[in-house]
Design a protein around this motif. Structure first.
Motif, PDB file in Angstrom:
ATOM      1  N   ARG A  63      10.317  41.121 -17.171  1.00 41.50           N
ATOM      2  CA  ARG A  63      10.767  39.725 -17.129  1.00 41.50           C
ATOM      3  C   ARG A  63      11.927  39.495 -18.084  1.00 41.50           C
ATOM      4  NH1 ARG A  63       5.226  36.741 -18.148  1.00 41.50           N
ATOM      5  NH2 ARG A  63       4.904  38.699 -19.271  1.00 41.50           N
ATOM      6  N   ILE A  64      11.905  40.231 -19.217  1.00 42.00           N
ATOM      7  CA  ILE A  64      13.036  40.118 -20.144  1.00 42.00           C
ATOM      8  C   ILE A  64      14.296  40.687 -19.496  1.00 42.00           C
ATOM      9  CG2 ILE A  64      13.977  40.905 -22.347  1.00 42.00           C
ATOM     10  CD1 ILE A  64      11.294  40.686 -23.590  1.00 42.00           C
ATOM     11  N   LEU A  84      15.821  38.269 -17.160  1.00 43.28           N
ATOM     12  CA  LEU A  84      16.515  37.169 -17.834  1.00 43.28           C
ATOM     13  C   LEU A  84      17.855  37.637 -18.411  1.00 43.28           C
ATOM     14  CD1 LEU A  84      13.522  35.387 -19.594  1.00 43.28           C
ATOM     15  CD2 LEU A  84      15.060  34.413 -17.867  1.00 43.28           C
ATOM     16  N   GLN A  85      17.891  38.893 -18.838  1.00 52.09           N
ATOM     17  CA  GLN A  85      19.153  39.432 -19.353  1.00 52.09           C
ATOM     18  C   GLN A  85      20.215  39.446 -18.264  1.00 52.09           C
ATOM     19  OE1 GLN A  85      18.075  43.239 -20.865  1.00 52.09           O
ATOM     20  NE2 GLN A  85      17.222  42.410 -22.769  1.00 52.09           N
ATOM     21  N   VAL A 113      21.493  36.032 -17.804  1.00 48.51           N
ATOM     22  CA  VAL A 113      22.405  35.603 -18.872  1.00 48.51           C
ATOM     23  C   VAL A 113      23.794  36.183 -18.650  1.00 48.51           C
ATOM     24  CG1 VAL A 113      22.962  35.901 -21.310  1.00 48.51           C
ATOM     25  CG2 VAL A 113      20.651  35.242 -20.639  1.00 48.51           C
ATOM     26  N   ALA A 114      23.855  37.489 -18.393  1.00 46.30           N
ATOM     27  CA  ALA A 114      25.139  38.153 -18.189  1.00 46.30           C
ATOM     28  C   ALA A 114      25.881  37.500 -17.028  1.00 46.30           C
ATOM     29  CB  ALA A 114      24.931  39.630 -17.913  1.00 46.30           C
ATOM     30  N   TRP A 151      29.723  38.266 -17.004  1.00 48.83           N
ATOM     31  CA  TRP A 151      29.820  39.658 -17.446  1.00 48.83           C
ATOM     32  C   TRP A 151      29.176  40.603 -16.444  1.00 48.83           C
ATOM     33  CZ3 TRP A 151      30.669  41.535 -22.844  1.00 48.83           C
ATOM     34  CH2 TRP A 151      31.320  40.574 -23.637  1.00 48.83           C
ATOM     35  N   LEU A 162      26.934  43.707 -16.511  1.00 46.69           N
ATOM     36  CA  LEU A 162      26.091  44.397 -17.478  1.00 46.69           C
ATOM     37  C   LEU A 162      26.090  45.906 -17.253  1.00 46.69           C
ATOM     38  CD1 LEU A 162      24.770  42.873 -19.642  1.00 46.69           C
ATOM     39  CD2 LEU A 162      22.599  43.018 -18.449  1.00 46.69           C
ATOM     40  N   THR A 173      24.555  48.239 -20.083  1.00 46.21           N
ATOM     41  CA  THR A 173      23.293  48.592 -20.719  1.00 46.21           C
ATOM     42  C   THR A 173      22.917  47.459 -21.653  1.00 46.21           C
ATOM     43  OG1 THR A 173      24.378  49.571 -22.640  1.00 46.21           O
ATOM     44  CG2 THR A 173      23.893  51.036 -20.792  1.00 46.21           C
ATOM     45  N   HIS A 174      21.796  47.646 -22.322  1.00 46.36           N
ATOM     46  CA  HIS A 174      21.463  46.677 -23.346  1.00 46.36           C
ATOM     47  C   HIS A 174      20.593  47.343 -24.381  1.00 46.36           C
ATOM     48  CE1 HIS A 174      17.711  46.346 -20.966  1.00 46.36           C
ATOM     49  NE2 HIS A 174      17.200  46.278 -22.165  1.00 46.36           N
ATOM     50  N   ARG A 175      20.333  46.618 -25.417  1.00 45.51           N
ATOM     51  CA  ARG A 175      19.519  47.141 -26.490  1.00 45.51           C
ATOM     52  C   ARG A 175      18.696  46.001 -27.041  1.00 45.51           C
ATOM     53  NH1 ARG A 175      22.820  50.214 -30.729  1.00 45.51           N
ATOM     54  NH2 ARG A 175      22.960  48.513 -32.176  1.00 45.51           N
ATOM     55  N   LEU A 176      17.402  46.181 -26.995  1.00 47.28           N
ATOM     56  CA  LEU A 176      16.517  45.155 -27.540  1.00 47.28           C
ATOM     57  C   LEU A 176      15.605  45.808 -28.549  1.00 47.28           C
ATOM     58  CD1 LEU A 176      15.159  42.431 -27.744  1.00 47.28           C
ATOM     59  CD2 LEU A 176      13.844  42.993 -25.700  1.00 47.28           C
ATOM     60  N   LEU A 195       9.263  35.529 -24.597  1.00 43.75           N
ATOM     61  CA  LEU A 195       8.693  36.766 -24.065  1.00 43.75           C
ATOM     62  C   LEU A 195       8.598  37.828 -25.149  1.00 43.75           C
ATOM     63  CD1 LEU A 195      10.389  36.904 -20.554  1.00 43.75           C
ATOM     64  CD2 LEU A 195       7.939  36.737 -21.041  1.00 43.75           C
ATOM     65  N   ARG A 238      16.740  42.014 -32.387  1.00 47.37           N
ATOM     66  CA  ARG A 238      18.144  42.206 -32.094  1.00 47.37           C
ATOM     67  C   ARG A 238      18.272  42.481 -30.609  1.00 47.37           C
ATOM     68  NH1 ARG A 238      20.790  46.467 -35.713  1.00 47.37           N
ATOM     69  NH2 ARG A 238      20.654  48.151 -34.238  1.00 47.37           N
ATOM     70  N   LEU A 239      19.026  41.677 -29.957  1.00 47.73           N
ATOM     71  CA  LEU A 239      19.257  41.873 -28.528  1.00 47.73           C
ATOM     72  C   LEU A 239      20.751  41.923 -28.278  1.00 47.73           C
ATOM     73  CD1 LEU A 239      18.536  42.026 -25.575  1.00 47.73           C
ATOM     74  CD2 LEU A 239      18.332  39.545 -25.538  1.00 47.73           C
ATOM     75  N   GLU A 240      21.194  43.022 -27.744  1.00 49.83           N
ATOM     76  CA  GLU A 240      22.611  43.164 -27.444  1.00 49.83           C
ATOM     77  C   GLU A 240      22.785  43.604 -26.003  1.00 49.83           C
ATOM     78  OE1 GLU A 240      23.575  45.970 -30.452  1.00 49.83           O
ATOM     79  OE2 GLU A 240      22.947  44.529 -31.995  1.00 49.83           O
ATOM     80  N   TYR A 257      25.412  45.025 -23.365  1.00 49.28           N
ATOM     81  CA  TYR A 257      26.712  45.687 -23.282  1.00 49.28           C
ATOM     82  C   TYR A 257      27.222  45.681 -21.859  1.00 49.28           C
ATOM     83  CZ  TYR A 257      25.735  47.420 -27.965  1.00 49.28           C
ATOM     84  OH  TYR A 257      25.471  47.498 -29.302  1.00 49.28           O
ATOM     85  N   GLY A 258      28.485  45.355 -21.694  1.00 50.60           N
ATOM     86  CA  GLY A 258      29.046  45.345 -20.352  1.00 50.60           C
ATOM     87  C   GLY A 258      30.528  45.029 -20.388  1.00 50.60           C
ATOM     88  N   ILE A 259      31.044  44.586 -19.256  1.00 55.60           N
ATOM     89  CA  ILE A 259      32.469  44.267 -19.160  1.00 55.60           C
ATOM     90  C   ILE A 259      32.631  42.754 -19.166  1.00 55.60           C
ATOM     91  CG2 ILE A 259      34.570  44.668 -17.844  1.00 55.60           C
ATOM     92  CD1 ILE A 259      33.303  47.233 -18.647  1.00 55.60           C
TER      93      ILE A 259
END
Lengths: 170, 170
Positions: free
Chosen positions: A127-128, A131-132, A135-136, A141, A143, A145-148, B131, B147-149, B151-153
DNA sequence: TTCCCTGCAAAAGTTTTGCACTACT
DNA sequence: AGTAGTGCAAAACTTTTGCAGGGAA
């Protein structure tokens, strides 16, 4: 994307690609790029695949040298970069100053990191992820990758902090 | 938690505490710890508070030296650590190897980072936060921070990549 | 007057690079 | 044979530390 040579990819019950398969993908990448297979690389990849997760480069080096003390650290650094480029490993930077690598072929997961003892636990929460994406998208944007990372106190450290269960009423 | 001295804290419309208020909190921390106010610290704090977000230490140093070229980099490093300890700044580590600092007194937000041009955009998504709490809870952790990041364009780079809208049909 | 802070230089810690030699393909 | 890879040492980078002198309280 490349038809003809397709082969069913074996997955373990953790969603991991099999080690053989990883080695195969690496070989493909290496020959495609005109690079070379070497005993050092084979050893490093083998250690990487079987070691616990989130290994710092230096830790991996130590592990590798147990099996072949002659390996230089530059080789380890270079090979890990190669693994990252080939998509087999992913670079991670947690709070500290060292680079860690993790297998990139598992199902996606994020991390719970204990600020007391450094334990790292993995979790998934679709679910997170959804939502990511939302947001993107909302911000226009694309997306990649991401880092949580969630930082806190792990259950064990919580227990240690309260040696006796809070039975007393103040 | 400390009654008596309470004072209404001024917030800007972005959820920021006012600069004066930050300076006040820092002074309090400094005197409480038996530390000292110095012109260098005042300058560094001022630059930090007014600079764009996510400044790398080196960038901040450059900015500071525009106003006082005699400042040593060790002073900047030490002062930023002081700001982090006092809770006024927060350390960030994005993909690269440098440490960045960000005001800690704003409403919470996470980051969208462009892998092409390095642009950093902020966003908030309360549903993700909720969540995260749920995940930590389920695993028995006590959450401190996260921390949530993503990454993308970024939109601009996406545009640059396609100079002409894809009108041709292959 | 005390002792914290500063600036400089040196040190430390991690990662990259240059080079001669080795060894894949 | 040609050239990418290796190991070593040196370099590069970012951050920390030691120290003598200066300045805040």
């Amino acid at each position: 994307m490349r038809a003809g040579t397709q082969r069913p990819v074996a997955h373990t019950d953790r969603g991991e690609t099999s080690d053989d398969d990883v080695q195969r993908r690496l070989s493909e990448y290496i020959s495609k790029k005109g690079l070379r297979q070497t005993p050092q690389r084979r050893l490093i990849v083998d250690v990487f695949l079987h070691a616990g997760r989130h290994l710092a480069t230096e830790e991996l080096l130590a592990e590798v040298r147990k099996r072949n003390p002659a390996i230089g650290y530059a080789t380890v650094y270079r090979t890990l970069r190669l693994l990252a480029e080939s998509g087999i490993a992913e670079e991670r930077h947690f709070g500290d100053s060292v680079t860690r690598y993790e297998r990139a072929d598992t199902e996606h997961h994020d991390h719970l990191i204990c600020t007391e003892c450094g334990t790292i636990t993995e979790f998934e929460e679709p679910r997170i992820e959804r939502l990511q994406d939302a947001v993107a998208d909302k911000h226009g944007w694309t997306l990649e990758t991401h880092r949580l990372e969630l930082y806190g106190i792990c259950p064990e450290c919580t227990r240690k902090r309260r040696p006796t269960p809070p039975r007393v009423r103040k």
